[in-house]
Every structure is written in C-alpha cells, then in structure tokens.
Design an enzyme around this catalytic site. Structure first.
Site, mmCIF file in Angstrom:
data_model
loop_
_atom_site.group_PDB
_atom_site.id
_atom_site.type_symbol
_atom_site.label_atom_id
_atom_site.label_comp_id
_atom_site.label_asym_id
_atom_site.label_seq_id
_atom_site.Cartn_x
_atom_site.Cartn_y
_atom_site.Cartn_z
ATOM 1 N N LYS A 46 60.070 -16.536 11.099
ATOM 2 C CA LYS A 46 60.813 -16.006 12.252
ATOM 3 C C LYS A 46 60.480 -16.713 13.570
ATOM 4 O O LYS A 46 60.492 -16.112 14.640
ATOM 5 C CB LYS A 46 60.621 -14.484 12.391
ATOM 6 C CG LYS A 46 60.807 -13.694 11.126
ATOM 7 C CD LYS A 46 61.993 -14.117 10.301
ATOM 8 C CE LYS A 46 63.318 -13.919 10.972
ATOM 9 N NZ LYS A 46 64.404 -14.579 10.191
ATOM 10 N N SER A 47 60.179 -17.993 13.446
ATOM 11 C CA SER A 47 59.804 -18.763 14.632
ATOM 12 C C SER A 47 60.678 -19.994 14.804
ATOM 13 O O SER A 47 60.370 -20.859 15.620
ATOM 14 C CB SER A 47 58.338 -19.196 14.524
ATOM 15 O OG SER A 47 57.506 -18.089 14.308
ATOM 16 N N GLY A 48 61.749 -20.090 13.997
ATOM 17 C CA GLY A 48 62.638 -21.241 14.149
ATOM 18 C C GLY A 48 62.693 -22.149 12.927
ATOM 19 O O GLY A 48 63.116 -23.306 13.036
ATOM 20 N N HIS A 101 56.164 -22.412 5.021
ATOM 21 C CA HIS A 101 55.559 -21.325 5.806
ATOM 22 C C HIS A 101 54.054 -21.254 5.558
ATOM 23 O O HIS A 101 53.389 -20.357 6.075
ATOM 24 C CB HIS A 101 56.132 -19.974 5.372
ATOM 25 C CG HIS A 101 57.513 -19.662 5.876
ATOM 26 N ND1 HIS A 101 57.948 -19.996 7.130
ATOM 27 C CD2 HIS A 101 58.537 -18.990 5.291
ATOM 28 C CE1 HIS A 101 59.207 -19.559 7.283
ATOM 29 N NE2 HIS A 101 59.578 -18.960 6.196
ATOM 30 N N SER A 131 61.785 -10.424 15.814
ATOM 31 C CA SER A 131 62.686 -11.057 14.859
ATOM 32 C C SER A 131 62.286 -10.669 13.424
ATOM 33 O O SER A 131 63.125 -10.334 12.587
ATOM 34 C CB SER A 131 62.608 -12.577 15.049
ATOM 35 O OG SER A 131 63.486 -13.238 14.198
ATOM 36 N N TYR A 186 59.388 -23.201 20.056
ATOM 37 C CA TYR A 186 60.778 -22.726 20.031
ATOM 38 C C TYR A 186 61.311 -22.695 21.455
ATOM 39 O O TYR A 186 62.474 -23.025 21.705
ATOM 40 C CB TYR A 186 60.766 -21.328 19.414
ATOM 41 C CG TYR A 186 62.082 -20.598 19.339
ATOM 42 C CD1 TYR A 186 62.824 -20.593 18.165
ATOM 43 C CD2 TYR A 186 62.569 -19.875 20.435
ATOM 44 C CE1 TYR A 186 64.024 -19.897 18.085
ATOM 45 C CE2 TYR A 186 63.769 -19.184 20.361
ATOM 46 C CZ TYR A 186 64.492 -19.196 19.191
ATOM 47 O OH TYR A 186 65.676 -18.508 19.113
ATOM 48 N N GLY A 252 68.760 -15.282 18.865
ATOM 49 C CA GLY A 252 68.448 -16.668 19.195
ATOM 50 C C GLY A 252 68.071 -16.871 20.653
ATOM 51 O O GLY A 252 68.463 -17.864 21.268
#
Ligand code: A3P
Length: 287
Positions: A46-48, A101, A131, A186, A252
């Site tokens: 969830k970091s891009g 990941h 997110s 990000y 986003g």
C-alpha cells in the site's frame, strides 16, 4: 471480526494463501539467483507497488504503452515471492523487471553479490496505514481490519500481513549506500513525476527522450492507470477480491490520512514512530 488465517515465516506475518508457501520463501531466499541486469521494485504494501510496476514497465518499453495496455501488471512485473508465478519469473526474457514486498532478511541472498538494481519506494506510513485499512476490507486473504483504532494498533505493533512497516523500512535502509540501490518516496512521485522519471532512468541507465518520458508520465498517471484494466486490479478474481468492498485505485493522494485518523490516533502514531525510528538518519518528506 472475520479472521483470514495468517502464518509467521521467520518472524514475518503472511496471509495463508496459495500465493505464499514456506518452500517457495526458502527457495527465494537461498536459491533464487539474481542476475546483474535484474531490476526489482521493492515496496511495503500500500505504498505504491502497482504505480512503480506501471512506471517500470513503461520505462522498459521506452514509454510505449502497448505492453501496459495489453498484459496484466503482475505478468509484466511479477512478484518474486509468489509461488504460482515462479515460471513467469524464470522464463522472463532479460532484463527481468520484478516486484517484491519482502523484508530485506527474506530477500534473495544472491542480491548481495550481484549488480541487480533495486528501487525501494516508501510512503508516508499514515497514508499507507489508511490505504491498507481500506484494502483489507476488499482483499479476501487479508484479515478484516475491524475499526481504524484496531488496525492502527496492529499496524504499529507490526502484527499485520507482510510484517512491521518500521522493520521493513529500517531493514532496507541498510542498503542505502549501495550503488545498485535507489530509495525514493511516493510523495516525490506525486510532487514531481517528471523529475522522478528522469532520476529513475538515470539510475537504470536508460536513456529516454523527453517525449518518451512524457509518455511514461501520462500513462502512469492516476487517471490513466485507473482506467487501465491491465493495471487497476479490476481483473482480480472474486476468489481473492470482493470488488464491492474496495479498490486498488482508491484516492491516490498524499496526506489524505488527515481525513481518516483522529488527532489522538495521529499523536499515538507519532509517539510510536519517534520511538521506532530513533537512530534513522534518513529524512523523509513527512518527518
Ligand atoms: P490509496 O489507497 O491511498 O488511494 P499498492 O500498489 O502498494 O497496493 O498501493 C496502492 C496505493 O497506491 C493506493 O493508495 C492507490 O490509489 C495508489 N496508487 C496506485 N496507482 C497510483 C498512481 N498512478 N498515482 C498515485 N497513486 C497511485
């Protein structure tokens, strides 16, 4: 609260799904051979991850969006740690562009003796938390996150799928002085996608013209990716995702955690952040 089963592998929590097996984790860590021209995008969830996947597959094709529009993202930039896609990784025509990941300690040991390039993307962990919270409602192999307070406690203690954000970041920061390791955020992508593309291309040794860079920027924008069914996660089968409960391309934005965390939750986060990041010398845009 629904409880999707999790298991712990060498101290890191993973969801019990056909994607992750201990045998494959051991193979990846100890036997998988990184090649000198490999490129791996490493990102805490969830970091891009998908954004970098799209960016890198566009860069690999010199900005031409045909591949990004016709092949599903996880075949263009397969996850190293996913057991079912082992053959896609092994049969990938070089240079291989892959995604992971994994925390540093579970990453292929062969990386340390290779010239393979790693791009590590970090995001404001409060945005990552929010997110992750919303995505956990939709992705069926993640535990139901309960309330935001429940999930905040689990996130801060590292009791979430893929392990602690703090350990992930600190583990990978140990690589920060290696010439084949590129760390960025990000938030930098958000602020200046064009400049970020130029820096990433320089790191990869890819010479793209300004028109080609413009094409990467345009095709990796939130709006374009949101409508690209090869990248927006809408093709994930119902067995894995309840599309009525959430989506990958949610907001986003940077800093939108402020809409979701109370002042008390944000302060609780800050206290743990300060404690766990003590001694880290890198400064992030959110510090
Ligand atoms: P939000 O849930 O805050 O909207 P990951 O790919 O690691 O699972 O991260 C998903 C997050 O990245 C989501 O954040 C998603 O909206 C965001 N994201 C994906 N593609 C993006 C893009 N092109 N531009 C900006 N953010 C993007």
């Amino acid at each position: 609260m629904l409880s999707a089963p999790y298991f712990t592998h060498k101290g890191t929590v993973f969801p019990e799904t056909a994607l992750y097996t201990v045998d494959h984790f051991n193979y990846v860590e100890n036997e998988f051979q990184m090649l000198d021209d490999d490129v791996v995008s490493v990102v805490y969830p969830k970091s891009g991850t998908h954004w970098m996947g799209e960016i890198l597959s566009l860069i690999r094709q010199d900005g031409d969006p045909t591949w990004a529009r016709s092949v599903i993202l996880w075949d263009r930039i397969p996850w190293i740690e996913n057991a079912p896609t082992k053959d896609i990784v092994l049969n990938y025509a070089p240079p291989r562009f892959m995604s992971s990941h994994l925390p540093f300690q579970l990453f292929p040991k062969s990386f340390l003796h290779s010239k393979a390039k790693i791009i590590y993307t970090v995001r404001n962990p409060k945005d990552t938390l929010v997110s992750f919270y919303y995505f956990s409602k939709a992705l069926k192999f993640l535990k139901d996150p309960g309330t935001m307070q429940d999930f905040l406690e689990e996130f801060l203690s590292g009791d979430v799928a893929y392990g602690s954000w703090f350990d992930h970041v600190k583990g990978w920061l140990a690589m920060k002085d290696k010439p084949n390791f590129f760390i960025h955020t990000y938030e930098e992508l958000q602020q200046d996608l064009q400049g970020s593309m130029e820096r990433i291309c320089r790191f990869l040794g890819k010479e793209l013209t300004s028109q080609q860079i413009d094409s990467v920027v345009e095709n990796a924008s939130f709006e374009t990716m949101k409508d690209n069914k090869m990248s927006n996660f809408t093709q994930v089968v119902d067995e894995y995702m309840d599309h009525s409960k959430g989506k990958l391309m949610r907001e986003g934005k940077s800093g939108s955690w402020k809409k979701y965390l109370t002042v008390a939750q944000s302060e609780q986060f800050d206290r743990v952040y300060k404690e766990k990041m003590r001694g880290v010398t890198v400064t992030f845009p959110w510090d």
